[in-house]
Design a protein around this motif. Structure first.
Motif, short mmCIF file in Angstrom:
data_model
loop_
_atom_site.label_atom_id
_atom_site.label_comp_id
_atom_site.label_asym_id
_atom_site.label_seq_id
_atom_site.Cartn_x
_atom_site.Cartn_y
_atom_site.Cartn_z
N ASN A 145 10.77 -32.62 52.23
CA ASN A 145 11.79 -33.13 51.27
C ASN A 145 11.51 -33.56 49.84
O ASN A 145 12.21 -33.75 48.90
CB ASN A 145 12.51 -34.33 51.91
CG ASN A 145 13.23 -33.95 53.29
OD1 ASN A 145 14.27 -33.41 53.17
ND2 ASN A 145 12.80 -33.96 54.29
N HIS A 146 10.39 -33.78 49.74
CA HIS A 146 9.63 -34.30 48.41
C HIS A 146 8.63 -33.52 47.83
O HIS A 146 7.41 -34.02 47.95
CB HIS A 146 9.45 -35.73 48.34
CG HIS A 146 10.59 -36.67 48.68
ND1 HIS A 146 11.50 -37.06 47.57
CD2 HIS A 146 11.35 -37.14 49.82
CE1 HIS A 146 12.39 -37.55 48.26
NE2 HIS A 146 12.40 -37.89 49.59
N PRO A 147 8.49 -32.22 47.72
CA PRO A 147 7.44 -31.56 47.38
C PRO A 147 6.84 -31.69 46.06
O PRO A 147 5.78 -31.35 45.94
CB PRO A 147 8.07 -29.97 47.48
CG PRO A 147 9.50 -30.05 47.18
CD PRO A 147 9.92 -31.39 47.77
N GLU A 148 7.47 -32.63 45.35
CA GLU A 148 6.91 -32.87 44.04
C GLU A 148 5.87 -33.91 44.05
O GLU A 148 5.04 -34.21 43.07
CB GLU A 148 8.10 -33.39 43.03
CG GLU A 148 8.47 -34.80 43.45
CD GLU A 148 9.71 -34.89 44.64
OE1 GLU A 148 10.03 -35.86 44.71
OE2 GLU A 148 9.89 -33.88 45.14
N ILE A 149 5.74 -34.50 45.28
CA ILE A 149 4.86 -35.56 45.51
C ILE A 149 3.51 -35.02 46.02
O ILE A 149 3.65 -34.26 47.08
CB ILE A 149 5.25 -36.70 46.40
CG1 ILE A 149 6.48 -37.48 45.41
CG2 ILE A 149 4.39 -37.71 46.71
CD1 ILE A 149 7.27 -38.50 46.53
N ILE A 150 2.32 -35.45 45.67
CA ILE A 150 0.99 -35.08 46.07
C ILE A 150 0.60 -35.87 47.15
O ILE A 150 0.37 -37.02 47.04
CB ILE A 150 -0.16 -34.84 44.94
CG1 ILE A 150 0.43 -34.01 44.02
CG2 ILE A 150 -1.26 -34.47 45.85
CD1 ILE A 150 -0.62 -34.44 42.57
N VAL A 151 0.64 -35.51 48.43
CA VAL A 151 0.61 -36.25 49.43
C VAL A 151 -0.11 -35.48 50.69
O VAL A 151 0.33 -34.45 51.36
CB VAL A 151 1.82 -37.06 50.01
CG1 VAL A 151 2.83 -36.09 50.51
CG2 VAL A 151 1.41 -38.09 51.14
N ASP A 152 -0.77 -36.24 51.42
CA ASP A 152 -1.43 -35.61 52.70
C ASP A 152 -1.84 -36.71 53.73
O ASP A 152 -1.72 -37.70 53.43
CB ASP A 152 -2.57 -34.64 52.62
CG ASP A 152 -2.82 -33.32 53.48
OD1 ASP A 152 -1.88 -33.40 54.26
OD2 ASP A 152 -3.35 -32.53 53.20
N GLY A 153 -2.17 -36.09 55.15
CA GLY A 153 -2.44 -36.89 56.05
C GLY A 153 -2.15 -36.36 57.30
O GLY A 153 -1.50 -35.59 57.33
N GLU A 154 -2.32 -37.03 58.53
CA GLU A 154 -2.92 -38.41 58.42
C GLU A 154 -4.60 -38.21 58.39
O GLU A 154 -5.02 -37.23 58.67
CB GLU A 154 -2.50 -39.09 59.96
CG GLU A 154 -3.33 -38.59 61.03
CD GLU A 154 -3.09 -37.43 61.68
OE1 GLU A 154 -3.73 -37.07 62.69
OE2 GLU A 154 -2.35 -36.63 61.15
N ILE A 155 -4.80 -39.35 57.65
CA ILE A 155 -6.35 -38.96 56.97
C ILE A 155 -7.20 -40.31 57.42
O ILE A 155 -6.39 -41.42 57.03
CB ILE A 155 -6.37 -38.32 55.87
CG1 ILE A 155 -8.04 -38.02 55.38
CG2 ILE A 155 -5.69 -39.29 54.80
CD1 ILE A 155 -8.04 -37.17 54.25
N GLN A 156 -8.51 -40.28 57.74
CA GLN A 156 -9.14 -41.54 57.62
C GLN A 156 -9.56 -42.14 56.05
O GLN A 156 -9.58 -41.11 55.29
CB GLN A 156 -10.57 -41.62 58.54
CG GLN A 156 -10.03 -41.40 59.96
CD GLN A 156 -11.34 -41.02 60.82
OE1 GLN A 156 -12.47 -40.97 60.24
NE2 GLN A 156 -11.39 -41.06 62.13
N ALA A 157 -9.78 -43.16 55.88
CA ALA A 157 -9.85 -43.78 54.45
C ALA A 157 -11.20 -43.29 53.85
O ALA A 157 -11.24 -43.10 52.52
CB ALA A 157 -10.06 -45.51 54.49
N ASN A 158 -12.32 -42.99 54.54
CA ASN A 158 -13.42 -42.63 54.01
C ASN A 158 -13.31 -41.05 53.61
O ASN A 158 -14.07 -40.68 52.63
CB ASN A 158 -14.85 -42.49 54.94
CG ASN A 158 -14.48 -41.67 56.22
OD1 ASN A 158 -13.30 -41.84 56.80
ND2 ASN A 158 -15.45 -41.19 56.81
N PHE A 159 -12.73 -40.10 54.16
CA PHE A 159 -12.46 -38.97 53.52
C PHE A 159 -11.26 -39.05 52.49
O PHE A 159 -11.53 -38.20 51.50
CB PHE A 159 -11.74 -38.03 54.82
CG PHE A 159 -12.88 -37.73 55.80
CD1 PHE A 159 -13.48 -36.62 55.58
CD2 PHE A 159 -12.74 -38.25 56.97
CE1 PHE A 159 -14.49 -36.24 56.51
CE2 PHE A 159 -13.52 -37.92 57.74
CZ PHE A 159 -14.57 -36.87 57.88
#
Length: 365
Positions: free
Chosen positions: A337-351
């Motif tokens: 729904n918001h392809p304009e936002i660069i987002v990914d996960g779920e992911i651990q903080a160190n990566f």
């Protein structure tokens, strides 16, 4: 002796043919002016003190004061140009000052953006805990540098005594005591408005009057009535308390369903934004989506394109559990729904904070 390194630096930057008396005098005047300004906390900490201020015990800045290089060197360079011994001309003094700040390791583009924007249109900021040393000093620094127009809340005698104890000049800053007789009529007006807002939430007029003696409620009402643009509070109280008064009085932004907190962490690797680590205890998938959108929109206002990692103890399905599934679903919703936002996960903080190991382990991200 204190000014010599900065005299040399200023002379070098304009390729001066010699160091003359005008340049030495410029350094002296710059050092003298600096001694009268509020002392940075880094210097106070180094000398195990909170009471360094212009007095018989402090007539020149301490040698470790990071401001010396970007206050003294420009004054020397300018004197060299005006006295005709400079072979190079500096035209952009602000850019020159920033180049010197970067040498101290203090330069930060984001903070500079905040400062420059604030100076162009200083806002009226209510400091609800003005009888706290850190808050009072911060308000004075903001006033002195033209970043904001502070309004101090608290007992005038206590605030003046605190300023006197630490050698702080209150200048012409407005001080308001919500519990004073002179504020009685305004406090009543605020109470009536607050009681009307919360009449179906268990608040009576009597209770509203009592709350308006509280600086956090009174300050929030000042914002609501247009007497101030913002309120700063929370250093001496439970975190939830000032948030509650702000939500009850000022309320949420239009088309916003949830309130969230965000920390800004400046590091040598760059600036990191953390949301929400303060307000929402166990956010739902929908909450996570809203928090992400709020954070993205806020960061974009700073002129930054955010790259958002949705954190968990799991990496892209490596562990099961309600929490990573919730985060995974939020990411899926955002991608769709918001392809304009660069987002990914779920992911651990160190990566998330190390692009090299992220690329090596999860090149698809």
């Amino acid at each position: 002796v204190l000014g010599f390194p900065y005299i040399f630096r200023g002379a070098l930057d304009v390729r001066a043919t010699k160091i003359n008396e005008e340049m030495k005098l410029a350094a002296v005047y710059a050092i003298a002016a600096l001694a009268k300004e509020p002392v940075p906390d880094s210097v106070n900490l180094a000398y195990n003190s909170r009471k360094l201020y212009f007095s018989k015990d402090y007539i020149i800045p301490k040698p470790i004061d990071p401001r010396l290089i970007y206050m003294v060197s420009p004054a020397v360079a300018k004197a060299a140009m005006e006295s005709g011994v400079a072979r190079k001309e500096i035209t952009d003094w602000e850019e020159y000052k920033q180049s010197l700040i970067s040498l101290t390791g203090q330069d930060n583009k984001l903070i500079r953006t905040f400062t420059e924007k604030a100076k162009r249109n200083p806002k009226r900021v209510v400091f609800a805990e003005a009888d706290n040393y850190k808050i009072l000093k911060s308000a004075l620094v903001l006033k002195e540098y033209g970043v904001a127009i502070p309004i101090l809340l608290g007992d005038k005698v206590n605030i003046n005594n605190l300023a006197k104890e630490y050698g702080l000049d209150l200048l012409d800053i407005q001080i308001i005591n919500p519990a004073s007789e002179e504020m009685k009529q305004l406090a009543l007006q605020f109470a009536e408005s607050f009681a009307d807002k919360r009449k179906r939430r268990g608040i009576t007029l009597y209770e509203a009057k009592q709350k308006m003696r509280n600086r956090h409620h009174f300050g929030a009402m000042m914002v609501e009535f247009g007497m101030a643009d913002a309120i700063l509070s929370g250093i001496t109280r439970n975190y939830a308390s000032p948030i509650q008064s702000a939500l009850q009085i000022i309320g949420l932004e239009d088309d916003t369903r949830i309130a969230a907190g965000m920390y800004i962490i400046n590091t040598r690797k760059g600036t990191f934004f953390f949301a929400d680590t303060t307000v929402n205890v166990d956010p739902s998938m929908e909450d996570l989506v809203d928090i992400t959108l709020l954070a993205a929109r806020t960061i974009q206002r700073f002129g930054i394109t955010p790259r958002i990692a949705m954190l968990s103890y799991s990496n892209f399905g490596s562990n099961s559990g309600d929490e990573p599934i919730k985060v995974r679903d939020a990411v899926e919703f955002l991608h769709k729904n918001h392809p304009e936002i660069i987002v990914d996960g779920e992911i651990q903080a160190n990566f998330a904070t190390n692009p090299e190991i992220l690329k090596k382990q999860f090149p698809f991200s």
